[in-house]
Every structure is written in structure tokens, then in C-alpha cells.
Design a protein around this motif. Structure first.
Motif, PDB file in Angstrom:
ATOM      1  N   LYS A   1     154.902  28.993  70.157  1.00 22.58           N
ATOM      2  CA  LYS A   1     154.941  30.107  71.116  1.00 22.58           C
ATOM      3  C   LYS A   1     153.540  30.464  71.590  1.00 22.58           C
ATOM      4  N   ASN A   2     152.575  30.475  70.677  1.00 27.11           N
ATOM      5  CA  ASN A   2     151.191  30.789  71.034  1.00 27.11           C
ATOM      6  C   ASN A   2     150.620  29.753  72.003  1.00 27.11           C
ATOM      7  N   ILE A   3     150.874  28.483  71.743  1.00 25.88           N
ATOM      8  CA  ILE A   3     150.393  27.435  72.642  1.00 25.88           C
ATOM      9  C   ILE A   3     151.046  27.564  74.011  1.00 25.88           C
ATOM     10  N   SER A   4     152.368  27.774  74.047  1.00 23.87           N
ATOM     11  CA  SER A   4     153.047  27.847  75.344  1.00 23.87           C
ATOM     12  C   SER A   4     152.676  29.114  76.107  1.00 23.87           C
ATOM     13  N   THR A   5     152.282  30.175  75.414  1.00 23.37           N
ATOM     14  CA  THR A   5     151.888  31.408  76.084  1.00 23.37           C
ATOM     15  C   THR A   5     150.450  31.355  76.581  1.00 23.37           C
ATOM     16  N   HIS A   6     149.539  30.903  75.730  1.00 29.21           N
ATOM     17  CA  HIS A   6     148.118  30.997  76.047  1.00 29.21           C
ATOM     18  C   HIS A   6     147.484  29.683  76.503  1.00 29.21           C
ATOM     19  N   TYR A   7     148.044  28.557  76.109  1.00 31.57           N
ATOM     20  CA  TYR A   7     147.392  27.264  76.387  1.00 31.57           C
ATOM     21  C   TYR A   7     148.349  26.266  77.021  1.00 31.57           C
ATOM     22  N   ARG A   8     149.281  26.739  77.809  1.00 29.23           N
ATOM     23  CA  ARG A   8     150.320  25.885  78.379  1.00 29.23           C
ATOM     24  C   ARG A   8     149.723  24.728  79.183  1.00 29.23           C
ATOM     25  N   ARG A   9     148.745  25.000  80.028  1.00 28.26           N
ATOM     26  CA  ARG A   9     148.205  23.969  80.918  1.00 28.26           C
ATOM     27  C   ARG A   9     147.242  23.020  80.220  1.00 28.26           C
ATOM     28  N   SER A  10     146.763  23.362  79.053  1.00 24.93           N
ATOM     29  CA  SER A  10     145.866  22.434  78.361  1.00 24.93           C
ATOM     30  C   SER A  10     146.590  21.799  77.184  1.00 24.93           C
ATOM     31  N   LEU A  11     146.715  22.518  76.093  1.00 26.73           N
ATOM     32  CA  LEU A  11     147.346  21.950  74.898  1.00 26.73           C
ATOM     33  C   LEU A  11     148.823  21.642  75.096  1.00 26.73           C
ATOM     34  N   GLY A  12     149.511  22.496  75.854  1.00 24.74           N
ATOM     35  CA  GLY A  12     150.948  22.276  76.062  1.00 24.74           C
ATOM     36  C   GLY A  12     151.227  20.939  76.715  1.00 24.74           C
ATOM     37  N   PHE A  13     150.545  20.671  77.826  1.00 22.48           N
ATOM     38  CA  PHE A  13     150.743  19.391  78.515  1.00 22.48           C
ATOM     39  C   PHE A  13     150.171  18.228  77.706  1.00 22.48           C
ATOM     40  N   TYR A  14     149.102  18.481  76.967  1.00 26.37           N
ATOM     41  CA  TYR A  14     148.538  17.423  76.127  1.00 26.37           C
ATOM     42  C   TYR A  14     149.574  16.971  75.092  1.00 26.37           C
ATOM     43  N   PHE A  15     150.183  17.925  74.386  1.00 26.53           N
ATOM     44  CA  PHE A  15     151.153  17.557  73.356  1.00 26.53           C
ATOM     45  C   PHE A  15     152.386  16.889  73.955  1.00 26.53           C
ATOM     46  N   LEU A  16     152.765  17.300  75.149  1.00 31.04           N
ATOM     47  CA  LEU A  16     153.868  16.626  75.827  1.00 31.04           C
ATOM     48  C   LEU A  16     153.484  15.179  76.141  1.00 31.04           C
ATOM     49  N   GLY A  17     152.266  14.997  76.649  1.00 35.17           N
ATOM     50  CA  GLY A  17     151.785  13.645  76.927  1.00 35.17           C
ATOM     51  C   GLY A  17     151.672  12.801  75.675  1.00 35.17           C
ATOM     52  N   VAL A  18     151.184  13.408  74.594  1.00 32.29           N
ATOM     53  CA  VAL A  18     151.044  12.678  73.328  1.00 32.29           C
ATOM     54  C   VAL A  18     152.405  12.230  72.805  1.00 32.29           C
ATOM     55  N   ALA A  19     153.407  13.090  72.947  1.00 29.07           N
ATOM     56  CA  ALA A  19     154.732  12.733  72.458  1.00 29.07           C
ATOM     57  C   ALA A  19     155.220  11.443  73.106  1.00 29.07           C
ATOM     58  N   PHE A  20     155.046  11.328  74.417  1.00 30.81           N
ATOM     59  CA  PHE A  20     155.509  10.127  75.111  1.00 30.81           C
ATOM     60  C   PHE A  20     154.560   8.947  74.910  1.00 30.81           C
ATOM     61  N   ALA A  21     153.257   9.195  74.947  1.00 29.59           N
ATOM     62  CA  ALA A  21     152.284   8.109  74.804  1.00 29.59           C
ATOM     63  C   ALA A  21     152.359   7.487  73.407  1.00 29.59           C
ATOM     64  N   GLU A  22     152.440   8.322  72.387  1.00 32.79           N
ATOM     65  CA  GLU A  22     152.532   7.798  71.021  1.00 32.79           C
ATOM     66  C   GLU A  22     153.841   7.042  70.816  1.00 32.79           C
ATOM     67  N   ALA A  23     154.927   7.577  71.366  1.00 36.52           N
ATOM     68  CA  ALA A  23     156.213   6.881  71.237  1.00 36.52           C
ATOM     69  C   ALA A  23     156.133   5.500  71.875  1.00 36.52           C
ATOM     70  N   ALA A  24     155.500   5.429  73.034  1.00 37.97           N
ATOM     71  CA  ALA A  24     155.399   4.140  73.734  1.00 37.97           C
ATOM     72  C   ALA A  24     154.527   3.154  72.968  1.00 37.97           C
ATOM     73  N   THR A  25     153.367   3.594  72.496  1.00 34.71           N
ATOM     74  CA  THR A  25     152.479   2.657  71.800  1.00 34.71           C
ATOM     75  C   THR A  25     153.040   2.252  70.442  1.00 34.71           C
ATOM     76  N   ASN A  26     153.694   3.177  69.756  1.00 36.39           N
ATOM     77  CA  ASN A  26     154.274   2.833  68.453  1.00 36.39           C
ATOM     78  C   ASN A  26     155.499   1.944  68.601  1.00 36.39           C
ATOM     79  N   THR A  27     156.220   2.089  69.694  1.00 31.79           N
ATOM     80  CA  THR A  27     157.379   1.233  69.937  1.00 31.79           C
ATOM     81  C   THR A  27     156.953  -0.212  70.129  1.00 31.79           C
ATOM     82  N   PHE A  28     155.759  -0.389  70.661  1.00 32.75           N
ATOM     83  CA  PHE A  28     155.284  -1.759  70.917  1.00 32.75           C
ATOM     84  C   PHE A  28     155.328  -2.610  69.657  1.00 32.75           C
TER      85      PHE A  28
END
Length: 185
Positions: free
Chosen positions: A51-78
Motif C-alpha cells: 500500500k505504501n509503495i502504491s500510494t507514494h512510489y507508484r511511478r517509480s517502485l510500483g512500475f519497477y516491480f511490475l516490470g521485474v515480475a515479467f522480466a524475471e519470469a521471462a529470463t527464468n523461463t528460458f
């Protein structure tokens, strides 16, 4: 397999104990609130952090963690999909798969240097994105090309492994560099 597992336990157990003993003594950073369970308090703390990240850091950490979720899934799937591709499509033996991943692992070292160079010339955000695009392109082109070559030329897959290693070596350090720059102080 049993002997190697037993050897692993014999080697790791004393080192684990030593590492545990070398941890510094730290006071508790939180007290368990009255009436709360230790089992559920960790989930509550995670929820407060989200909640703290989505309230105060949505555009930085929020999008970063969203990107990491997909990027890590893709690289680990390889690693999983590459095993299946190498064995089922190219007919690799276990030794050949091991050599493929050894080459991939060794090529992560120059890949991290490449990532450092690109990051310095551009910035961590662009560099991280370029590493992801490069890995996707190399992985897809490699699969298409290797599927078309005759079996006696399957050794060319080691070149593919080297390129994948370059991009993986670029990806992971750049991801950490980017994260270190966007974490609030």
C-alpha cells in the motif's frame, strides 16, 4: 545423485553453521502487536508495504516491480524451455546440455562488462530495456535458426548459448543498478 547430495550436505553443513554464527546480533526491529499472530503478521507487513509503495512510489517502485515480475519470469523461463528445446528438438544429451549452459554461464561475464559499458553510455533505464529486447531477439532468432539446421550442425547452438549468456550477464547487473537508483532514501 545420492552420493553428490550427501557430499553437498557434508560440505555445506559446517559452512552454514559458521555463517550463522558470524551474523551480528541485532535487536528486534518490530514488536509483535498484542493479539496478533506471528503467522499472519508478516502478511500484514507485506500488505502495508504494498500500500505504501502504491500510494507514494507508484511511478517509480510500483512500475519497477511490475516490470521485474515479467522480466524475471521471462529470463527464468528460458532455462527451463531451453532444456526442453535442446533435448527434444535438437536431440542433445545431458552432457551437451551441460556444456551449453556452461558456455552460457561463462559468457555472462563479458555480458556484465557490456552492460556496464552501455549503462555508462546511456543510462540504467535504457540499458536495462535494451538488455531485455536483445535477449528476446537472440532467444527467438536462435530457436528459429537452430530448428532449421540439420542435426549434424547442432554444435551451432553453443554460439546461441554464448549470445544468450551475453544478454543475461547484461540483464541482471543492470536490473540491480536501476533498482538501487530508484529506491527512496
Amino acid at each position: 545423485a545420492h552420493i553428490s547430495q550427501a557430499l553437498c550436505i557434508v560440505c555445506i553443513s559446517p559452512l552454514f553453521y559458521l555463517g550463522w554464527r558470524l551474523f551480528p546480533k541485532m535487536p528486534k526491529s518490530h514488536e509483535l502487536p498484542e493479539g496478533h499472530s506471528l503467522l499472519t503478521e508478516g502478511f500484514r507487513q507485506n500488505w502495508r508495504t504494498i500500500k505504501n509503495i502504491s500510494t507514494h512510489y507508484r511511478r517509480s517502485l510500483g512500475f519497477y516491480f511490475l516490470g521485474v515480475a515479467f522480466a524475471e519470469a521471462a529470463t527464468n523461463t528460458f532455462t527451463v524451455v531451453a532444456n526442453t528445446f535442446l533435448i527434444d528438438v535438437l536431440g542433445f544429451t545431458g552432457t551437451q546440455v551441460g556444456i551449453f549452459f556452461l558456455i552460457t554461464l561463462l559468457c555472462t561475464l563479458p555480458g556484465s562488462k557490456l552492460g556496464s559499458y552501455v549503462t555508462i553510455k546511456t543510462n540504467p533505464s535504457i540499458s536495462w530495456r535494451l538488455s531485455m529486447v536483445g535477449l528476446a531477439i537472440v532467444a527467438n532468432i536462435g530457436v528459429v535458426v537452430l530448428d532449421m539446421i540439420p542435426p549434424e550442425r547442432s554444435y551451432l547452438s553453443y554460439i546461441w548459448g554464448a549470445f544468450v549468456g551475453l544478454f543475461l550477464g547484461w540483464f541482471y547487473p543492470t536490473e540491480n543498478c536501476f533498482f538501487s537508483l530508484i529506491v527512496p532514501k
